[in-house]
Design an enzyme around this catalytic site. Structure first.
Site, PDB file in Angstrom:
ATOM      1  N   GLY A   1     -73.391  32.811-112.958  1.00  0.00           N
ATOM      2  CA  GLY A   1     -72.895  32.266-114.294  1.00  0.00           C
ATOM      3  C   GLY A   1     -71.647  32.616-114.786  1.00  0.00           C
ATOM      4  N   SER A   2     -71.154  33.806-114.063  1.00  0.00           N
ATOM      5  CA  SER A   2     -69.574  33.783-114.358  1.00  0.00           C
ATOM      6  C   SER A   2     -68.795  33.234-113.355  1.00  0.00           C
ATOM      7  CB  SER A   2     -69.532  35.532-114.203  1.00  0.00           C
ATOM      8  OG  SER A   2     -70.044  35.994-115.303  1.00  0.00           O
TER       9      SER A   2
ATOM     10  N   LYS B   1     -80.896  43.705-108.826  1.00  0.00           N
ATOM     11  CA  LYS B   1     -79.546  44.496-109.019  1.00  0.00           C
ATOM     12  C   LYS B   1     -80.119  46.064-109.191  1.00  0.00           C
ATOM     13  CE  LYS B   1     -76.611  40.990-111.256  1.00  0.00           C
ATOM     14  NZ  LYS B   1     -75.951  40.512-112.527  1.00  0.00           N
TER      15      LYS B   1
ATOM     16  N   SER C   1     -71.208  40.687-117.702  1.00  0.00           N
ATOM     17  CA  SER C   1     -71.673  42.192-117.811  1.00  0.00           C
ATOM     18  C   SER C   1     -70.471  42.971-117.732  1.00  0.00           C
ATOM     19  CB  SER C   1     -72.932  42.324-117.105  1.00  0.00           C
ATOM     20  OG  SER C   1     -72.305  42.431-115.646  1.00  0.00           O
TER      21      SER C   1
ATOM     22  N   HIS D   1     -73.220  12.305 -94.872  1.00  0.00           N
ATOM     23  CA  HIS D   1     -73.010  12.547 -93.386  1.00  0.00           C
ATOM     24  C   HIS D   1     -73.973  13.604 -92.996  1.00  0.00           C
ATOM     25  CE1 HIS D   1     -69.358  10.250 -93.640  1.00  0.00           C
ATOM     26  NE2 HIS D   1     -69.148  10.625 -94.961  1.00  0.00           N
TER      27      HIS D   1
ATOM     28  N   THR E   1     -71.083  43.604-112.122  1.00  0.00           N
ATOM     29  CA  THR E   1     -71.594  42.858-110.902  1.00  0.00           C
ATOM     30  C   THR E   1     -70.617  43.495-109.657  1.00  0.00           C
ATOM     31  OG1 THR E   1     -71.996  41.028-112.187  1.00  0.00           O
ATOM     32  CG2 THR E   1     -71.756  40.536-109.719  1.00  0.00           C
TER      33      THR E   1
ATOM     34  N   SER F   1     -66.729  38.566-114.931  1.00  0.00           N
ATOM     35  CA  SER F   1     -68.012  39.170-114.954  1.00  0.00           C
ATOM     36  C   SER F   1     -68.379  39.464-116.484  1.00  0.00           C
ATOM     37  CB  SER F   1     -68.130  40.268-114.277  1.00  0.00           C
ATOM     38  OG  SER F   1     -69.493  41.018-114.489  1.00  0.00           O
TER      39      SER F   1
ATOM     40  N   ARG G   1     -74.949  32.899-118.120  1.00  0.00           N
ATOM     41  CA  ARG G   1     -75.075  31.427-117.875  1.00  0.00           C
ATOM     42  C   ARG G   1     -75.093  30.744-119.096  1.00  0.00           C
ATOM     43  NH1 ARG G   1     -79.982  33.529-117.474  1.00  0.00           N
ATOM     44  NH2 ARG G   1     -81.592  32.703-118.386  1.00  0.00           N
TER      45      ARG G   1
ATOM     46  N   GLU H   1     -82.516  29.127-113.048  1.00  0.00           N
ATOM     47  CA  GLU H   1     -82.368  30.449-113.735  1.00  0.00           C
ATOM     48  C   GLU H   1     -83.053  30.114-115.004  1.00  0.00           C
ATOM     49  OE1 GLU H   1     -78.904  32.810-113.761  1.00  0.00           O
ATOM     50  OE2 GLU H   1     -78.000  31.405-112.747  1.00  0.00           O
TER      51      GLU H   1
HETATM   52  C1  F6R Z   1     -77.602  35.484-115.524  1.00  0.00           C
HETATM   53  C2  F6R Z   1     -76.656  34.764-114.866  1.00  0.00           C
HETATM   54  C3  F6R Z   1     -76.340  35.273-113.602  1.00  0.00           C
HETATM   55  C4  F6R Z   1     -75.109  36.263-113.605  1.00  0.00           C
HETATM   56  C5  F6R Z   1     -74.918  36.958-112.058  1.00  0.00           C
HETATM   57  C6  F6R Z   1     -73.550  37.822-112.408  1.00  0.00           C
HETATM   58  O1  F6R Z   1     -77.720  34.576-116.658  1.00  0.00           O
HETATM   59  O2  F6R Z   1     -76.171  33.578-115.274  1.00  0.00           O
HETATM   60  O3  F6R Z   1     -75.990  34.103-112.503  1.00  0.00           O
HETATM   61  O4  F6R Z   1     -73.974  35.542-113.936  1.00  0.00           O
HETATM   62  O5  F6R Z   1     -75.946  37.841-111.916  1.00  0.00           O
HETATM   63  O6  F6R Z   1     -73.610  38.720-113.535  1.00  0.00           O
HETATM   64  P1  F6R Z   1     -72.265  38.545-114.428  1.00  0.00           P
HETATM   65  O7  F6R Z   1     -72.202  37.402-114.973  1.00  0.00           O
HETATM   66  O8  F6R Z   1     -72.534  39.796-115.419  1.00  0.00           O
HETATM   67  O9  F6R Z   1     -70.995  39.097-113.475  1.00  0.00           O
END
Ligand code: F6R
Length: 355
Positions: A59-60, A350, A104, A256, A107, A102, A154, A240
């Site tokens: 999502g980031s 994670k 959070s 293709h 990541t 990111s 997301r 998701e």
């Molecule tokens: C959860 C989401 C995930 C996170 C991914 C990376 O809503 O969209 O795809 O984006 O796990 O984590 P972040 O975004 O915190 O770096």
């Protein structure tokens, strides 16, 4: 309950964590993100930049895809690329501008890419709501766009991609993108009125599509450029939000290979609902491909649906088609009796990787 026609109240009862409310606030999120992007974060020296890379996952990471398709349309004449892996691209060096994104801030892949970009002397900027990334920015003096926490990544697309666009424009690498972002706000508000749950099923194409998808596998096709990124976004949101498998591809490349693939495994093919994301006035060479392809595969799949992005410029159309997909994926979740917000498998993964 899944499969039966639910009332609004029944649908909303599955939205235990309030994702619909978060989507409803998206126009305000984009507006606030513009303010964050214009805030006095000291940006790196803009002279001699040869390439721009946006590091981020999931999502980031989609913010990097969005920036990469918008940048050339708003005047970028250097490559602007997304990178979604542990290793930073080999071309990074002192002439590179790198955004580490990111939500959070924790990541692993993004943190690894951030460290490598710093080691190679790239000019780094971060976008995050906290975590280790924000901490490292503080310690190492790296500019950081701090964004509000407490959402799912997301559901934070505005916070994540708008500051990147603002930074690129403030550094003289783009022009007029912020103008179009500002101009998109009333358009987003009118789309909210149409896509939100307050809009009855007959007037709400996102809810209708979600109903049509129940029991089927979404296969989302885009078209080269922003519609290919939109197809990826839709697929990820079905994964998701609704916790269902979904697949994506884009024209012309899919002609293709994938077009041939709808021939055997007939039972599986017959469960696919192909959604073609397009826009009015596509170049004839692409429009023709969509028409012929849907005709060729139409007998093998359960349904084909075309969704048209609406708006008077690319930013408006991109935001419209993303917004439509976000609501459609959330309604699909709710129709399945699924709370769209939690992503327990990502959390568990994670946790296990960290342990
Ligand atoms: C959860 C989401 C995930 C996170 C991914 C990376 O809503 O969209 O795809 O984006 O796990 O984590 P972040 O975004 O915190 O770096």
């Amino acid at each position: 309950m899944a499969g039966a026609k639910m009332t609004d109240e029944e649908l909303m009862s599955h939205d235990a964590s309030g994702m619909l409310g978060v989507l409803d606030a998206f126009p305000e999120q984009v507006s606030e993100a513009l303010e964050i992007g214009m805030s006095d974060v000291a940006l790196p020296d803009a002279s001699g930049i040869t390439d721009v890379t946006i590091l981020g996952m999931g999502g980031s990471g989609i913010s990097g895809d969005v920036a990469s398709v918008l940048a050339p349309l708003y005047g970028a004449r250097i490559p602007v690329l997304a990178s979604k892996q542990y290793s930073a691209p080999a071309y990074l060096g002192p002439g590179s501008l790198v955004f580490a994104v990111s939500y959070s801030g924790n990541t692993a892949e993004t943190l690894a890419g951030f460290a490598e970009a710093r080691d190679r002397g790239a000019r780094v900027v971060a976008v995050s709501s906290g975590g280790a990334l924000s901490e490292r920015c503080g310690v190492e003096g790296v500019p950081l766009f701090g964004i509000p926490g407490g959402l799912q990544p997301r559901a934070s697309l505005g916070y994540l991609f708008v500051p990147i666009i603002c930074a690129l424009e403030r550094m003289g690498l783009l022009s007029n993108a912020m103008r179009d972002l500002r101009g998109s706000l009333p358009v987003l508000e009118s789309r909210r009125a149409q896509y939100s749950i307050a809009s009855g099923i007959d007037d709400n194409p996102a809810r209708r599509l979600a109903r049509d998808l129940i029991g089927f596998l979404p296969v989302v096709y885009g078209v080269e450029g922003y519609l290919a990124v939109a197809a990826l976004r839709w697929k990820c949101q079905f994964n998701e939000m609704a916790k269902i498998p979904a697949f994506h591809n884009y024209f012309p490349e899919l002609n293709h290979n994938e077009t041939v693939g709808w021939q055997n495994l007939r039972e599986i093919c017959s469960q696919a609902h192909v959604i073609a994301l397009c826009e009015p006035g596509l170049p004839e060479r692409l429009e023709k491909r969509i028409e012929v392809t849907l005709d060729l595969i139409g007998g093998s799949v359960a349904h084909t649906t075309r969704v048209f992005a609406r708006g008077s410029n690319t930013i408006e159309r991109l935001l419209d088609v993303f917004y439509f997909g976000d609501y459609a994926s959330v309604y699909t979740a709710l129709e399945l009796g699924q709370d769209p917000t939690p992503v327990e498998r990502i959390d568990e993964l994670k946790k296990r990787l960290a342990g």
